[in-house]
Scaffold this active site. Structure first.
Site, mmCIF file in Angstrom:
data_model
loop_
_atom_site.group_PDB
_atom_site.id
_atom_site.type_symbol
_atom_site.label_atom_id
_atom_site.label_comp_id
_atom_site.label_asym_id
_atom_site.label_seq_id
_atom_site.Cartn_x
_atom_site.Cartn_y
_atom_site.Cartn_z
ATOM 1 C CD GLN A 62 -2.255 -1.047 2.832
ATOM 2 O OE1 GLN A 62 -2.182 -1.778 3.620
ATOM 3 N NE2 GLN A 62 -3.209 -0.136 3.227
ATOM 4 C CG ASN A 63 4.012 1.291 2.350
ATOM 5 O OD1 ASN A 63 3.075 1.552 3.125
ATOM 6 N ND2 ASN A 63 4.803 0.400 3.019
ATOM 7 C CG HIS B 195 -2.909 2.551 -2.324
ATOM 8 N ND1 HIS B 195 -3.057 2.369 -0.818
ATOM 9 C CD2 HIS B 195 -3.976 1.770 -2.602
ATOM 10 C CE1 HIS B 195 -4.021 1.524 -0.192
ATOM 11 N NE2 HIS B 195 -4.655 1.232 -1.663
ATOM 12 C CB CYS C 104 -0.867 14.212 -17.971
ATOM 13 S SG CYS C 104 -2.154 15.339 -18.687
ATOM 14 N N GLY D 111 2.861 -4.646 8.957
ATOM 15 C CA GLY D 111 2.877 -3.451 9.115
ATOM 16 C C GLY D 111 1.691 -2.598 8.514
ATOM 17 C CB SER D 112 -1.423 -3.128 6.415
ATOM 18 O OG SER D 112 -2.435 -2.547 6.235
ATOM 19 C CG ASN E 202 0.295 -3.948 12.374
ATOM 20 O OD1 ASN E 202 1.043 -3.320 11.644
ATOM 21 N ND2 ASN E 202 -0.742 -3.591 12.800
ATOM 22 N N GLY F 176 -0.058 -2.822 16.122
ATOM 23 C CA GLY F 176 -1.299 -2.372 16.669
ATOM 24 C C GLY F 176 -2.524 -3.351 16.200
HETATM 25 ZN ZN LIG Z 1 -0.967 15.785 -20.623
#
Ligand SMILES: [Zn+2]
Length: 279
Positions: free
Chosen positions: A103-104, A121, A129, A220-221, A246, A248
């Protein structure tokens, strides 16, 4: 040296399920100097992240983003992988990790030498663009911002995980926005902002890979966003065991076969060192 009981359990699990898909989150990059958005209890530790819709429709939001990002980017660009990234690379070399989804957006797994990685992500070292689709270099945008908005250097900031930073008392009216070098269109960092969509082909590629694996290892997620949680749900629905390292709580705690609440770097390093190569 005797292994911690939790590492021993992980080891036994991995030996029984030697084809792992690994999913990582912000917790793994913390020791590389990239702060996490959520604390151990899964709550926000900083102001709310950038919303996709606002970025697309509001020039003021874009100005604020690029001003903060100008200050935050050097920290991400110069970040180095830590022991947790290298331990996962080691597990890949030993042929336990088939595939890694992160996810990083910091590219630290790739910097550590990990071969099979999907950036769920997106990646912060690129811009895209929104009009013509051209991919550009974030570093080039940094140079452009520096040349056209020199006052940004005097702003005070604190770091955030997406290369963004808090700006104090910034007068953003003067700010000039970067644009596409080909069509002058609206450019965006090539990452999925909050409320933005992960590309369909990426989602299905991960499902495809996951279905070829024996187990899912979450590192770690907190799995608070659905884009990562859905893979735990899929694994659980298909009776595939899920392991988690993890410190938490996570959204999927009740779905795990085994959870190790410990530092991921120490745990993964011990695990990798304890396993024989499958080559
Ligand atoms: Zn463009």
């Amino acid at each position: 040296m005797a292994l911690d009981a939790s590492v021993q359990q992980l080891r036994n699990f991995v030996l029984d399920h030697p084809r792992l898909m690994v999913m990582t989150g912000a917790g793994i990059s913390q020791k590389s100097g990239i702060p996490t958005y959520r604390d151990g209890a899964g709550t926000w530790t900083s102001s709310q992240p950038i919303q996709h819709r606002e970025f697309m429709h509001d020039a003021t939001v874009r100005k604020r983003y690029w001003a903060r990002s100008y200050k935050g980017w050097p920290n991400v660009a110069s970040a180095r992988p830590n022991l947790a990234h290298f331990a996962l690379r080691h597990l890949e070399e030993l042929e336990y990790v088939q595939f890694l989804v992160t996810q990083n957006i910091d590219r630290l797994h790739q910097k550590a030498g990990q071969q099979e990685v999907i950036d769920l992500h997106g990646r912060l070292d690129q811009v895209v663009c929104m009009d013509c689709g051209e991919i550009g270099s974030r570093e080039d945008v940094q140079k452009w911002l520096e040349a056209h908005n020199s006052y940004l250097d005097n702003l005070r900031v604190t770091q955030r995980p997406d290369g963004d930073a808090e700006i104090e008392g910034a007068a953003l009216k003067e700010m000039r926005l970067p644009s596409c070098t080909y069509c002058s269109g609206l450019i965006k960092p090539n990452v999925v902002f909050y409320g933005g969509l992960v590309e369909k082909k990426i989602i299905s590629r991960v499902f495809d890979q996951l279905s070829k694996c024996d187990a899912l290892l979450v590192v770690g997620s907190s799995l608070m966003v659905y884009s990562s949680y859905r893979y735990c749900k899929f694994a659980h629905d298909h009776a595939m065991p899920i392991l988690c390292v993890n410190e938490g709580i996570t959204r999927a705690d009740e779905l795990f076969s085994l959870k190790v609440k410990a530092d991921c770097a120490v745990t993964l390093e011990q695990l990798a060192d304890s396993l024989p190569s499958r080559r």
